[in-house]
Scaffold this motif. Structure first.
Motif, PDB file in Angstrom:
ATOM      1  N   ALA A 169       4.902  -1.392   4.861  1.00 11.07           N
ATOM      2  CA  ALA A 169       4.565  -2.362   5.905  1.00 11.07           C
ATOM      3  C   ALA A 169       4.840  -3.762   5.368  1.00 11.07           C
ATOM      4  O   ALA A 169       4.463  -4.092   4.236  1.00 11.07           O
ATOM      5  CB  ALA A 169       3.103  -2.231   6.305  1.00 11.07           C
TER       6      ALA A 169
ATOM      7  N   ASP B  49      11.608   6.624  11.427  1.00 11.06           N
ATOM      8  CA  ASP B  49      10.901   6.167  10.225  1.00 11.06           C
ATOM      9  C   ASP B  49      10.406   4.744  10.436  1.00 11.06           C
ATOM     10  O   ASP B  49      11.194   3.796  10.477  1.00 11.06           O
ATOM     11  CB  ASP B  49      11.839   6.241   9.022  1.00 11.06           C
ATOM     12  CG  ASP B  49      11.138   5.933   7.712  1.00 11.06           C
ATOM     13  OD1 ASP B  49       9.968   5.511   7.737  1.00 11.06           O
ATOM     14  OD2 ASP B  49      11.778   6.119   6.650  1.00 11.06           O
ATOM     15  N   LYS B  50       9.100   4.577  10.543  1.00  9.57           N
ATOM     16  CA  LYS B  50       8.513   3.266  10.773  1.00  9.57           C
ATOM     17  C   LYS B  50       8.559   2.375   9.540  1.00  9.57           C
ATOM     18  O   LYS B  50       8.346   1.157   9.642  1.00  9.57           O
ATOM     19  CB  LYS B  50       7.059   3.419  11.235  1.00  9.57           C
ATOM     20  CG  LYS B  50       6.902   4.089  12.590  1.00  9.57           C
ATOM     21  CD  LYS B  50       5.429   4.174  12.986  1.00  9.57           C
ATOM     22  CE  LYS B  50       5.274   4.832  14.353  1.00  9.57           C
ATOM     23  NZ  LYS B  50       3.845   4.935  14.753  1.00  9.57           N
ATOM     24  N   SER B  51       8.820   2.956   8.377  1.00 10.03           N
ATOM     25  CA  SER B  51       8.795   2.161   7.151  1.00 10.03           C
ATOM     26  C   SER B  51      10.089   1.394   6.903  1.00 10.03           C
ATOM     27  O   SER B  51      10.189   0.659   5.923  1.00 10.03           O
ATOM     28  CB  SER B  51       8.505   3.065   5.948  1.00 10.03           C
ATOM     29  OG  SER B  51       9.600   3.932   5.676  1.00 10.03           O
TER      30      SER B  51
ATOM     31  N   ARG C 275       7.597   1.468  -1.412  1.00  8.93           N
ATOM     32  CA  ARG C 275       7.415   2.641  -0.566  1.00  8.93           C
ATOM     33  C   ARG C 275       7.082   3.876  -1.395  1.00  8.93           C
ATOM     34  O   ARG C 275       7.794   4.234  -2.337  1.00  8.93           O
ATOM     35  CB  ARG C 275       8.674   2.886   0.273  1.00  8.93           C
ATOM     36  CG  ARG C 275       8.541   4.039   1.250  1.00  8.93           C
ATOM     37  CD  ARG C 275       9.577   3.972   2.358  1.00  8.93           C
ATOM     38  NE  ARG C 275      10.946   3.923   1.881  1.00  8.93           N
ATOM     39  CZ  ARG C 275      12.003   3.811   2.686  1.00  8.93           C
ATOM     40  NH1 ARG C 275      11.835   3.718   4.007  1.00  8.93           N
ATOM     41  NH2 ARG C 275      13.207   3.780   2.194  1.00  8.93           N
ATOM     42  N   THR C 276       6.005   4.554  -1.026  1.00  2.35           N
ATOM     43  CA  THR C 276       5.651   5.834  -1.627  1.00  2.35           C
ATOM     44  C   THR C 276       6.716   6.878  -1.304  1.00  2.35           C
ATOM     45  O   THR C 276       7.234   6.919  -0.193  1.00  2.35           O
ATOM     46  CB  THR C 276       4.280   6.307  -1.102  1.00  2.35           C
ATOM     47  OG1 THR C 276       3.274   5.383  -1.548  1.00  2.35           O
ATOM     48  CG2 THR C 276       3.940   7.704  -1.606  1.00  2.35           C
TER      49      THR C 276
ATOM     50  N   ASP D 208       0.801  -1.227   0.000  1.00  2.00           N
ATOM     51  CA  ASP D 208       0.000   0.000   0.000  1.00  2.00           C
ATOM     52  C   ASP D 208       0.835   1.279   0.000  1.00  2.00           C
ATOM     53  O   ASP D 208       0.306   2.376   0.161  1.00  2.00           O
ATOM     54  CB  ASP D 208      -0.942   0.008   1.202  1.00  2.00           C
ATOM     55  CG  ASP D 208      -0.200  -0.055   2.540  1.00  2.00           C
ATOM     56  OD1 ASP D 208       1.054  -0.029   2.536  1.00  2.00           O
ATOM     57  OD2 ASP D 208      -0.876  -0.124   3.585  1.00  2.00           O
ATOM     58  N   GLY D 209       2.149   1.155  -0.143  1.00  2.00           N
ATOM     59  CA  GLY D 209       3.020   2.328  -0.171  1.00  2.00           C
ATOM     60  C   GLY D 209       3.637   2.681   1.155  1.00  2.00           C
ATOM     61  O   GLY D 209       4.550   3.517   1.218  1.00  2.00           O
ATOM     62  N   SER D 210       3.200   2.048   2.215  1.00  2.00           N
ATOM     63  CA  SER D 210       3.731   2.348   3.546  1.00  2.00           C
ATOM     64  C   SER D 210       4.985   1.551   3.868  1.00  2.00           C
ATOM     65  O   SER D 210       5.646   1.821   4.872  1.00  2.00           O
ATOM     66  CB  SER D 210       2.673   2.036   4.611  1.00  2.00           C
ATOM     67  OG  SER D 210       2.429   0.637   4.685  1.00  2.00           O
TER      68      SER D 210
ATOM     69  N   ASN E 184       9.875   7.250  -2.065  1.00  2.00           N
ATOM     70  CA  ASN E 184      10.969   6.484  -1.466  1.00  2.00           C
ATOM     71  C   ASN E 184      12.244   7.326  -1.412  1.00  2.00           C
ATOM     72  O   ASN E 184      13.119   7.209  -2.264  1.00  2.00           O
ATOM     73  CB  ASN E 184      11.201   5.197  -2.268  1.00  2.00           C
ATOM     74  CG  ASN E 184      12.281   4.320  -1.680  1.00  2.00           C
ATOM     75  OD1 ASN E 184      12.665   4.468  -0.527  1.00  2.00           O
ATOM     76  ND2 ASN E 184      12.775   3.400  -2.492  1.00  2.00           N
TER      77      ASN E 184
END
Length: 691
Positions: free
Chosen positions: A427, A551-553, A514-515, A423-425, A517
């Protein structure tokens, strides 16, 4: 070219402290311009849009050897030893305790406790007996042609077979920064000569080296028999299937088989037969183009260049009669023979034309040679070449023909997770990792074009367009692509892409999850049956870079985030003798606020994904050309563009000499930021920080 920062297009638009000058001089402000790849990769645009019919296209033109560095005596310079944050690493004879990240404005080399460093060779150091010592007040194109070039990137030493104490160093020189090289008043009065100096500062330096004993420090031999400078005016041969094409012919070279110079050489590799490969990367910024769709796909504009070389040499402008094809003669993998200073270096058309970061070679089980390369542009592709002929151990003359013919492929990646999970996050998907399978899509196979409507020469000269039509996966700036000498697995550095998943641009996918990035990631790729000639592969993401504290990603193959060193913008890759991956960075000051660095990454076992920072370069600099000789307890890097963001009269760095008389001379020496090769070694004398 203006030497005032007022005219830097990226000024005020870079994040953090990634200075606009780097964008300006290194890549021609690529991020300030439209994305070159506007293809959908689901169909080929019509002929009116791309001008890619056979008629319209033809009408346009009608390792394994480890790198090592060399030494020159110099005065002491400041070194910083950061507080430790991670326990000492194991599994390698190069033992160190990881350093803490270094604030982006710190003007010092930072190395682990127990280590020291020294500059080894610097911009302007003379290579020949007749070449003068560097004096910025007396610099000329003739002088520069005999001196070590500017902004060294890739570096290597090929050790003489039976000696172990002699060899030859090869370094390429990516680009020049006239803001730091020239006094502004002198520049304004001598623009033509400044351009010629810059041309002479590009290319390669080849230098003989020696050391007193195995494992000891290297020093270069001024006047060595193999010493050589290759510049923007050195004659290169063009070989391979596109050699002689009408698309490569110019007024100066109606044969389409000979070209002057090489430009913007970035990463590289050493072949098993002892030659050196290097990629011509951001070559587009040197040329004024025609405004054609093919030029646009390579970022070549119909406008005056910032460097202004077209005012000095007619071949740099397509507006000049007979030079419409000159830019087609750049963007290749070049091969040089460092053992023979009289040899003619070669541009290999069989490997395709794009913004090569570099090329690295692996010998397949059937003895064919496979070369891997990334196209360093947002939304561009990963490629591999498989030679037609086979490697012959000990037959150097034969092996130097291996890159002249073969098959060319581009990569398509497929993820194995449900689309909603990407989803780009960034995760991590439910299966625990970003992974999947992929295919090497043929562009040229068995001497024939695999792309409908394009001949072999068209595929090789307009390789990006062929990749578009084939349906390759758009990647987040694929830079260094390195096969592990221990496992054969392939590692791909994806530096960043802040336009991923933004309006009108390619969406996220599992290989680029990643969105926006900004920090990049690293992919690990395993070809089917570990066969380098296979057309199928599996892959996974080794790490999603960034500062895990903010940064959680970020992702490190499941290794605890709180135990890793922050890392951003992976660029060049290297391996130690144990098969650990080492990553140098390009852009950390502007993303996570720290100086660029060199990191070790464990690839196997319970510590897979563990990132440990080994060193940091000074303010404004980039870490390039990493070499790890863990058996000798040594690490080497090219410190590129130190002090970038400052000017000749107002420097922000005094690396590596650290004598603060910038822009001045004393006894013929210059004190100010100078790109250099640096050696990091065990501090046996207990000199500490040498402040």
């Amino acid at each position: 070219m203006s030497l005032t920062r007022t005219f830097l297009p990226m000024l005020g638009h870079t994040r953090g402290n990634r200075d606009a000058a780097t964008c300006h001089f290194k890549c021609g402000n690529a991020c300030a311009k439209d994305v070159c790849n506007t293809s959908t990769n689901t169909y080929f645009r019509d002929i009116a849009d791309t001008a890619l019919s056979r008629r319209s296209i033809l009408g346009i033109g009608a390792a394994a050897s480890a790198a090592l560095v060399i030494g020159v005596d110099t005065r002491s310079a400041p070194v910083a030893h950061a507080d430790t944050i991670i326990a000492p690493n194991g599994g390698s004879k190069l033992r160190f305790t990881a350093i803490a990240p270094v604030p982006r404005n710190r003007d010092a080399m930072t190395v682990p406790e127990g280590y020291d460093w020294a500059p080894i060779i610097r911009w302007g150091d003379p290579l020949f007996n007749h070449a003068p010592k560097f004096n910025i007040a007396k610099q000329s194109a003739k002088r520069q042609a005999g001196q070590f070039g500017y902004n060294n990137d890739y570096l290597n030493v090929i050790v003489d077979k039976y000696s172990g104490r002699s060899g030859v160093l090869v370094a390429n020189h990516e680009y020049t920064n006239e803001d730091l090289m020239f006094d502004p008043q002198w520049f304004e009065a001598n623009k033509a000569e400044a351009a010629r100096i810059a041309m002479a500062a590009h290319g390669f330096s080849v230098v003989e080296v020696k050391r007193a004993k195995s494992g000891g420090p290297w020093s270069y031999i001024r006047g060595g028999e193999r010493n050589r400078r290759i510049t923007a005016t050195t004659v290169f041969a063009i070989d391979g299937p596109a050699a002689g094409s009408a698309l490569l012919q110019t007024t100066s070279d109606p044969t389409g088989r000979k070209v002057l110079g090489t430009l913007n050489n970035c990463a590289g590799g050493t072949t098993p037969w002892g030659t050196v490969l290097s990629g011509e990367e951001n070559f587009n910024q040197y040329f004024r183009g025609t405004g054609s769709a093919t030029d646009a796909r390579y970022g070549i504009a119909d406008e005056a260049t910032e460097r202004g070389w077209e005012d000095v040499d007619a071949r740099f402008s397509a507006r000049n009669p007979g030079y419409k094809n000159e830019a087609n003669r750049f963007g290749w993998i070049v091969e040089i023979d460092p053992q023979n200073p009289d040899s003619v270096p070669v541009k290999h058309t069989a490997l395709g034309r794009f913004k090569h970061e570099g090329a690295n070679v692996r010998i397949a089980d059937d003895k064919r040679v496979v070369a891997y390369s990334g196209d360093d542009e947002r939304f561009d592709y990963v490629y591999k070449f498989v030679s037609a002929k086979k490697y012959r151990r000990g037959d150097r003359r034969h092996n130097m023909t291996l890159l002249s013919a073969g098959d060319l492929y581009v990569a398509r990646f497929s993820g194995n997770s449900p689309a909603p999970e990407i989803d780009g996050s960034a995760a991590v998907p439910a299966d625990g990792s970003f992974d999947g399978t992929g295919t090497w899509l043929p562009l040229v196979k068995d001497g024939a074009s695999m792309i409908q409507g394009m001949s072999v020469e068209e595929v090789l000269i307009y390789t990006r367009l062929a990749g578009d039509k084939a349906g390759a996966t758009k990647m987040d700036r694929p830079e260094d692509v390195e096969p592990s000498p221990v496992t054969g697995k392939l590692y791909i550095a994806l530096t960043n892409n802040t336009q991923r998943n933004t309006a009108g641009k390619a969406s996220v996918d599992e290989a680029n999850p990643r969105t926006r990035n900004r920090d990049g990631h690293v992919i690990e790729l395993t070809e089917r049956n570990n066969d380098a000639t296979a057309t199928e592969f599996s892959w996974n993401i080794l790490l999603v870079a960034g500062d895990p504290a903010t940064d959680k990603s970020t992702y490190f193959s499941g290794y605890p985030k709180e135990k890793v060193s922050p890392i951003s913008c992976p660029d060049n890759l290297a391996f130690d003798s144990k098969g650990n991956l080492w990553i140098s960075t390009d852009g950390q000051p502007g993303t996570i606020g720290y100086c660029d660095a060199l990191h070790k990454v464990t690839l196997n076992g319970e510590e897979r994904g563990k990132v440990e920072q080994f060193l940091a370069v000074p303010a404004g600099a980039e870490t390039c050309g990493p070499l790890v000789h863990d058996r000798d307890g040594s690490v080497f890097v090219s410190v590129q563009h130190p002090g970038e963001g400052g000017t000749f009269n107002e420097p922000i760095s005094f690396f590596p000499d650290y004598v603060k008389t910038a822009g001045k001379t004393k006894r013929g020496e210059v004190y100010g930021p100078r790109p250099s090769v640096v050696q990091v070694f065990t501090d046996t004398k207990g000199r500490g920080s040498r402040k």
